[in-house]
Design a protein around this motif. Structure first.
Motif, PDB file in Angstrom:
ATOM      1  N   LYS A   1      44.838  44.454  36.262  1.00 12.55           N
ATOM      2  CA  LYS A   1      46.314  44.585  36.287  1.00 12.55           C
ATOM      3  C   LYS A   1      46.829  45.146  37.607  1.00 12.55           C
ATOM      4  O   LYS A   1      47.761  45.944  37.650  1.00 12.55           O
ATOM      5  CB  LYS A   1      46.798  45.451  35.120  1.00 12.55           C
ATOM      6  CG  LYS A   1      46.385  44.850  33.787  1.00 12.55           C
ATOM      7  CD  LYS A   1      46.820  45.658  32.599  1.00 12.55           C
ATOM      8  CE  LYS A   1      46.366  45.002  31.309  1.00 12.55           C
ATOM      9  NZ  LYS A   1      44.907  44.829  31.210  1.00 12.55           N
ATOM     10  N   THR A   2      46.207  44.705  38.682  1.00 13.50           N
ATOM     11  CA  THR A   2      46.683  45.147  39.990  1.00 13.50           C
ATOM     12  C   THR A   2      47.840  44.246  40.440  1.00 13.50           C
ATOM     13  O   THR A   2      48.112  43.209  39.832  1.00 13.50           O
ATOM     14  CB  THR A   2      45.559  45.069  41.032  1.00 13.50           C
ATOM     15  OG1 THR A   2      45.037  43.751  41.012  1.00 13.50           O
ATOM     16  CG2 THR A   2      44.447  46.052  40.746  1.00 13.50           C
ATOM     17  N   GLU A   3      48.480  44.652  41.511  1.00 19.19           N
ATOM     18  CA  GLU A   3      49.651  43.939  42.015  1.00 19.19           C
ATOM     19  C   GLU A   3      49.280  42.569  42.612  1.00 19.19           C
ATOM     20  O   GLU A   3      49.917  41.565  42.339  1.00 19.19           O
ATOM     21  CB  GLU A   3      50.300  44.829  43.093  1.00 19.19           C
ATOM     22  CG  GLU A   3      51.723  44.527  43.403  1.00 19.19           C
ATOM     23  CD  GLU A   3      52.669  44.771  42.232  1.00 19.19           C
ATOM     24  OE1 GLU A   3      53.682  44.077  42.202  1.00 19.19           O
ATOM     25  OE2 GLU A   3      52.388  45.640  41.355  1.00 19.19           O
ATOM     26  N   ASN A   4      48.224  42.565  43.433  1.00 21.19           N
ATOM     27  CA  ASN A   4      47.855  41.353  44.174  1.00 21.19           C
ATOM     28  C   ASN A   4      46.599  40.722  43.598  1.00 21.19           C
ATOM     29  O   ASN A   4      45.510  41.228  43.806  1.00 21.19           O
ATOM     30  CB  ASN A   4      47.582  41.696  45.649  1.00 21.19           C
ATOM     31  CG  ASN A   4      48.788  42.330  46.298  1.00 21.19           C
ATOM     32  OD1 ASN A   4      49.915  41.876  46.096  1.00 21.19           O
ATOM     33  ND2 ASN A   4      48.566  43.385  47.060  1.00 21.19           N
ATOM     34  N   GLN A   5      46.786  39.610  42.892  1.00 25.02           N
ATOM     35  CA  GLN A   5      45.617  39.017  42.246  1.00 25.02           C
ATOM     36  C   GLN A   5      45.350  37.587  42.695  1.00 25.02           C
ATOM     37  O   GLN A   5      46.272  36.773  42.779  1.00 25.02           O
ATOM     38  CB  GLN A   5      45.800  39.010  40.723  1.00 25.02           C
ATOM     39  CG  GLN A   5      45.843  40.405  40.131  1.00 25.02           C
ATOM     40  CD  GLN A   5      46.033  40.380  38.638  1.00 25.02           C
ATOM     41  OE1 GLN A   5      46.693  39.500  38.096  1.00 25.02           O
ATOM     42  NE2 GLN A   5      45.441  41.362  37.953  1.00 25.02           N
ATOM     43  N   ILE A   6      44.076  37.330  42.974  1.00 23.94           N
ATOM     44  CA  ILE A   6      43.639  35.951  43.161  1.00 23.94           C
ATOM     45  C   ILE A   6      42.843  35.619  41.913  1.00 23.94           C
ATOM     46  O   ILE A   6      41.863  36.305  41.595  1.00 23.94           O
ATOM     47  CB  ILE A   6      42.739  35.803  44.404  1.00 23.94           C
ATOM     48  CG1 ILE A   6      43.485  36.249  45.661  1.00 23.94           C
ATOM     49  CG2 ILE A   6      42.256  34.360  44.540  1.00 23.94           C
ATOM     50  CD1 ILE A   6      42.623  36.227  46.925  1.00 23.94           C
ATOM     51  N   ILE A   7      43.294  34.606  41.187  1.00 24.12           N
ATOM     52  CA  ILE A   7      42.638  34.314  39.908  1.00 24.12           C
ATOM     53  C   ILE A   7      42.019  32.922  39.924  1.00 24.12           C
ATOM     54  O   ILE A   7      42.677  31.933  40.263  1.00 24.12           O
ATOM     55  CB  ILE A   7      43.647  34.434  38.741  1.00 24.12           C
ATOM     56  CG1 ILE A   7      44.192  35.870  38.685  1.00 24.12           C
ATOM     57  CG2 ILE A   7      42.990  34.063  37.415  1.00 24.12           C
ATOM     58  CD1 ILE A   7      45.330  36.038  37.704  1.00 24.12           C
ATOM     59  N   PHE A   8      40.755  32.868  39.584  1.00 16.64           N
ATOM     60  CA  PHE A   8      40.051  31.599  39.416  1.00 16.64           C
ATOM     61  C   PHE A   8      39.749  31.413  37.938  1.00 16.64           C
ATOM     62  O   PHE A   8      39.159  32.288  37.307  1.00 16.64           O
ATOM     63  CB  PHE A   8      38.716  31.609  40.172  1.00 16.64           C
ATOM     64  CG  PHE A   8      38.848  31.404  41.654  1.00 16.64           C
ATOM     65  CD1 PHE A   8      38.635  30.150  42.211  1.00 16.64           C
ATOM     66  CD2 PHE A   8      39.172  32.466  42.491  1.00 16.64           C
ATOM     67  CE1 PHE A   8      38.748  29.950  43.582  1.00 16.64           C
ATOM     68  CE2 PHE A   8      39.285  32.280  43.856  1.00 16.64           C
ATOM     69  CZ  PHE A   8      39.075  31.021  44.409  1.00 16.64           C
ATOM     70  N   LEU A   9      40.157  30.272  37.373  1.00 17.22           N
ATOM     71  CA  LEU A   9      39.782  29.955  36.006  1.00 17.22           C
ATOM     72  C   LEU A   9      38.860  28.744  36.052  1.00 17.22           C
ATOM     73  O   LEU A   9      39.246  27.693  36.575  1.00 17.22           O
ATOM     74  CB  LEU A   9      41.015  29.645  35.155  1.00 17.22           C
ATOM     75  CG  LEU A   9      42.044  30.779  34.989  1.00 17.22           C
ATOM     76  CD1 LEU A   9      43.162  30.339  34.055  1.00 17.22           C
ATOM     77  CD2 LEU A   9      41.393  32.052  34.474  1.00 17.22           C
TER      78      LEU A   9
ATOM     79  N   GLY B   1      36.536  27.956  37.953  1.00 21.41           N
ATOM     80  CA  GLY B   1      36.298  27.443  39.305  1.00 21.41           C
ATOM     81  C   GLY B   1      37.551  27.081  40.081  1.00 21.41           C
ATOM     82  O   GLY B   1      37.484  26.843  41.285  1.00 21.41           O
ATOM     83  N   GLU B   2      38.682  27.064  39.424  1.00 25.08           N
ATOM     84  CA  GLU B   2      39.892  26.629  40.114  1.00 25.08           C
ATOM     85  C   GLU B   2      40.829  27.809  40.374  1.00 25.08           C
ATOM     86  O   GLU B   2      41.112  28.598  39.473  1.00 25.08           O
ATOM     87  CB  GLU B   2      40.612  25.584  39.253  1.00 25.08           C
ATOM     88  CG  GLU B   2      41.638  24.791  40.025  1.00 25.08           C
ATOM     89  CD  GLU B   2      42.475  23.923  39.091  1.00 25.08           C
ATOM     90  OE1 GLU B   2      43.614  23.601  39.465  1.00 25.08           O
ATOM     91  OE2 GLU B   2      41.982  23.588  37.979  1.00 25.08           O
ATOM     92  N   MET B   3      41.317  27.885  41.616  1.00 24.16           N
ATOM     93  CA  MET B   3      42.243  28.975  41.927  1.00 24.16           C
ATOM     94  C   MET B   3      43.595  28.665  41.287  1.00 24.16           C
ATOM     95  O   MET B   3      44.193  27.637  41.565  1.00 24.16           O
ATOM     96  CB  MET B   3      42.404  29.134  43.445  1.00 24.16           C
ATOM     97  CG  MET B   3      43.178  30.391  43.823  1.00 24.16           C
ATOM     98  SD  MET B   3      43.733  30.393  45.535  1.00 24.16           S
ATOM     99  CE  MET B   3      42.281  30.954  46.369  1.00 24.16           C
ATOM    100  N   VAL B   4      44.072  29.539  40.410  1.00 23.72           N
ATOM    101  CA  VAL B   4      45.341  29.272  39.717  1.00 23.72           C
ATOM    102  C   VAL B   4      46.440  30.252  40.123  1.00 23.72           C
ATOM    103  O   VAL B   4      47.602  30.073  39.783  1.00 23.72           O
ATOM    104  CB  VAL B   4      45.178  29.330  38.173  1.00 23.72           C
ATOM    105  CG1 VAL B   4      44.210  28.259  37.702  1.00 23.72           C
ATOM    106  CG2 VAL B   4      44.724  30.716  37.731  1.00 23.72           C
ATOM    107  N   GLN B   5      46.047  31.315  40.820  1.00 22.87           N
ATOM    108  CA  GLN B   5      47.069  32.275  41.227  1.00 22.87           C
ATOM    109  C   GLN B   5      46.642  32.974  42.497  1.00 22.87           C
ATOM    110  O   GLN B   5      45.457  33.266  42.689  1.00 22.87           O
ATOM    111  CB  GLN B   5      47.261  33.326  40.121  1.00 22.87           C
ATOM    112  CG  GLN B   5      48.414  34.278  40.414  1.00 22.87           C
ATOM    113  CD  GLN B   5      48.533  35.371  39.351  1.00 22.87           C
ATOM    114  OE1 GLN B   5      48.464  35.087  38.160  1.00 22.87           O
ATOM    115  NE2 GLN B   5      48.705  36.600  39.795  1.00 22.87           N
TER     116      GLN B   5
END
Lengths: 253, 405
Positions: free
Chosen positions: B74-82, B84-88
């Motif tokens: 729950k941090t401010e700056n997130q790189i999210i992979f679901l 294998g795919e970067m979604v955020q």
């Protein structure tokens, strides 16, 4: 309060205590003296419950309960306290957190309400004053980098905080200069009352100038070979141990 | 079908067109998955694990918002992979974040070769000159599958002159199938830049991770890699620093706490190539039940690396008769005016300290917990992100409670 009967104990195959009998009542101060290797520290370790020692026979009845049936922490909850000859350094835990853990556990086991952080700190401050301890001491790691004198003072500080019924002071005078000795002895005397008892284990008579014993016992080869009043300590200081140990050796071989 | 066969099958349906990737794949096929015969894998075996049936880069199951929320910090700056795919990804001034494919992938062993050949997912972070990021960037790789799956990531972080960044990276698998991750991150630090990279490895019993992190440092750059290996079926971390300029500093800080049949291996390498640099390494390992650990810390001091200061310590606590650690410091020093120290300890809890605490009324289990915390505290205190220190402590407490009671 404490009644030790025919206590025999040792470490692995070596017999160190060969039948100790000792009675201590509330309000009394007992001094146990004796030459090096006579079993003084073993006796204190066995009363406190050090599992390195094997008890062969005998009993240690404390307030009607055999201490030998209890773990070291349970003995502490009952009110037994050992001031170590060589206090152990525990890096990574501060004095205040250490005491908080000890006091919380004791209160829990005795069915008492937890003490508030504020009350605990207040009590620590009060006891620190009693022992002339410097500010900042509470946040230092337990015994880590402490001088010999600081370690011994820390033992008495813990005793003051835990308020034991029976305190055993194992060579508390060793490594102390005269000023530190006075502070420590003064602390012990102030903590003394009619309901608690103290066993002072010492090689030299010096400490007994400041903590006056009601009884003095001489330990030799794991036996108490002579008991007397406080004047016995002075006699030992003057004549040494030989005159009584030789007599005892003749008796037990 | 074991992992090697699965990869060969994947190769048939996903042929490689360019020569760099093809060379890498050939290298992988020729060398195979390392066995104990390989000196670098002497105490670390994947043999049994890779004999399981695997899919390669499976499509994955849908991951719900709820599952995602539970997994991130729950941090401010997130790189999210679901899957294998970067979604955020966050928008930050002076920082460019994109998904990444390495056009010219290099490799040095079988896993990095396989990664070079086929890794198509990953992130690139590029921090511009003089940009200092106060908030950390959290990177999370989440996956969920219906079969055992093998997945690869290849990432790159570039810090331009005099910039700084903090990163938290973690991998989570949401299903109860084996989840094998082979990841590689290249970090390039220009002059006077500073990175703190936190690897939060609180993996579950189904996660198998081989992680490669390679840091190239220019002069006066500063790097800190915190490895928090708090769980997981199998983890192999390869962490390498190359000091290419003078006055740079490389710091490694590790906390390992493993339980049951967990396995963790930390291989580190510092290549002191230039003068006046420093490296500091502290790994604390706690092993419960049947867990096993490996530590291998190599420090290379090249002839030009005069007046360097290299410090290494690996301290281990074995809390069960069935746990084990193989610890190996390796120093190769070819310069004469250097300060290097290394030390490795393996031990149990101090009986004298336990007895001392018990005479104060602290029960045996609590005394053990306090001493274990005290043992790890030196490494935990170095964490600058409070939440990571909290997670580490909680995980330790949980594992100690499980194994002591």
């Amino acid at each position: 309060m404490l009644k030790i009967e025919n206590l025999k104990a040792g470490i692995e195959e070596v017999k160190i205590l060969n039948g100790i009998d000792l009675s201590v009542n509330a309000g009394e101060v007992h001094a146990i003296m004796g030459p090096n290797g006579s079993g003084k520290s073993t006796l204190s370790a066995v009363i406190a419950g050090n599992e390195s020692y094997e008890v062969e026979s005998g009993s240690i009845i404390f307030e009607g309960e055999d201490l030998l049936e209890l773990d070291p922490d349970q003995r502490a909850h009952k009110g037994v306290f050992l001031s170590f000859q060589y206090p152990v350094e525990i890096p990574g835990i501060s004095v205040s957190n250490f005491l908080k853990a000890a006091i919380s556990e004791k209160r829990k086991q005795l069915g008492l309400d937890p003490i508030s952080a504020k009350d605990l700190l207040g009590k620590m401050r009060e006891k620190m004053e009693l022992l002339n301890m410097k500010k900042g001491y509470l946040s230092r790691n337990m015994n880590e980098g402490f001088s010999g004198g600081e370690k011994k003072r820390n033992e008495i500080f813990q005793m003051a905080m835990l308020e034991p019924k029976l305190a055993i002071l194992d060579e508390t005078d060793s490594g102390l200069d005269i000023d530190a000795l006075k502070i420590v002895a003064n602390g012990v005397n102030k903590l003394k009352n009619k309901k608690n008892a103290t066993i002072v284990i010492t090689h030299y008579q010096r400490l007994l100038d400041y903590i006056i014993p009601d009884y003095v016992h001489v330990l030799h080869n794991g036996r108490i070979i002579k008991s007397g009043g406080k004047e016995l300590a002075l006699e030992l200081e003057e004549k040494g141990y030989d005159w009584i140990t030789k007599e005892a050796d003749k008796k037990w071989g | 079908m074991g992992l090697i066969e699965a990869i060969k099958k994947y190769n048939l349906t996903n042929p490689i067109s360019n020569v760099e990737n093809s060379d890498a794949f050939t290298y992988f096929l020729n060398n195979g998955i390392p066995t104990n015969k390989n000196e670098e894998w002497k105490y670390t075996s994947l043999k049994q694990l890779v004999s399981n049936d695997f899919s390669v880069e499976a499509e994955g199951e849908e991951i719900s918002q709820e599952e995602l929320d539970k997994s991130t910090l729950k941090t401010e700056n997130q790189i999210i992979f679901l899957n294998g795919e970067m979604v955020q990804k966050p928008e930050i001034d002076g920082v460019s974040i994109t998904s990444y494919t390495d056009k010219n992938p290099s490799f040095e062993d079988a896993f990095t070769a396989l990664n070079a050949a086929y890794a198509k997912n990953g992130y690139r972070i590029h921090v511009e000159k003089n940009v200092h990021l106060n908030d950390s960037i959290e990177v999370i790789f989440l996956s969920k599958n219906t079969t055992n799956n093998f997945i690869q990531y290849r990432n790159r972080i570039d810090l331009n002159e005099n910039s700084s960044i903090k990163i938290i990276e973690h991998f989570k698998c949401l299903d109860k199938n084996l989840c094998f991750t082979n990841s590689l991150t290249n970090i390039n630090l220009e002059k006077s830049s500073n990175i703190e990279f936190n690897k939060l490895q609180n993996h579950n019993d189904f996660q198998i991770v081989v992680d490669n992190t390679i840091i190239n440092q220019d002069e006066k750059s500063y790097s800190t890699i915190n490895t928090l290996l708090l769980g997981g079926k199998f983890t192999r971390n390869n962490l390498s620093f190359y000091q290419n300029g003078e006055y740079c500093e490389s710091n490694m800080n590790g906390v390992v706490i493993l339980n049951n049949n967990e396995f963790g291996d930390n291989h580190t390498y510092v290549d002191h190539k230039k003068a006046n640099c420093e490296s500091n390494e502290l790994y604390k390992g706690i092993y419960l039940n049947k867990s096993k650990g490996v530590f291998n810390g190599k420090i290379m001091v090249r002839p030009d690396a005069q007046k360097i200061n290299a410090f290494q310590a690996n301290n281990n606590l074995l809390l069960s008769e069935n746990s084990s650690i193989n610890s190996k410091p390796q120093l190769e020093i070819y310069a004469d005016d250097v300060k290097c120290s290394h030390g490795c300890t393996i031990g149990q809890l101090d009986d004298d300290a336990l007895f001392y605490m018990r005479t104060r009324g602290i029960n045996k289990d609590d005394a053990k917990t306090i001493l274990t915390f005290a043992f790890a505290s030196e490494a935990i205190e170095k964490l600058t992100i409070a939440e990571l220190a909290d997670i580490t402590k909680k995980e330790m407490e949980k594992k100690l409670n499980l194994s002591l009671n």
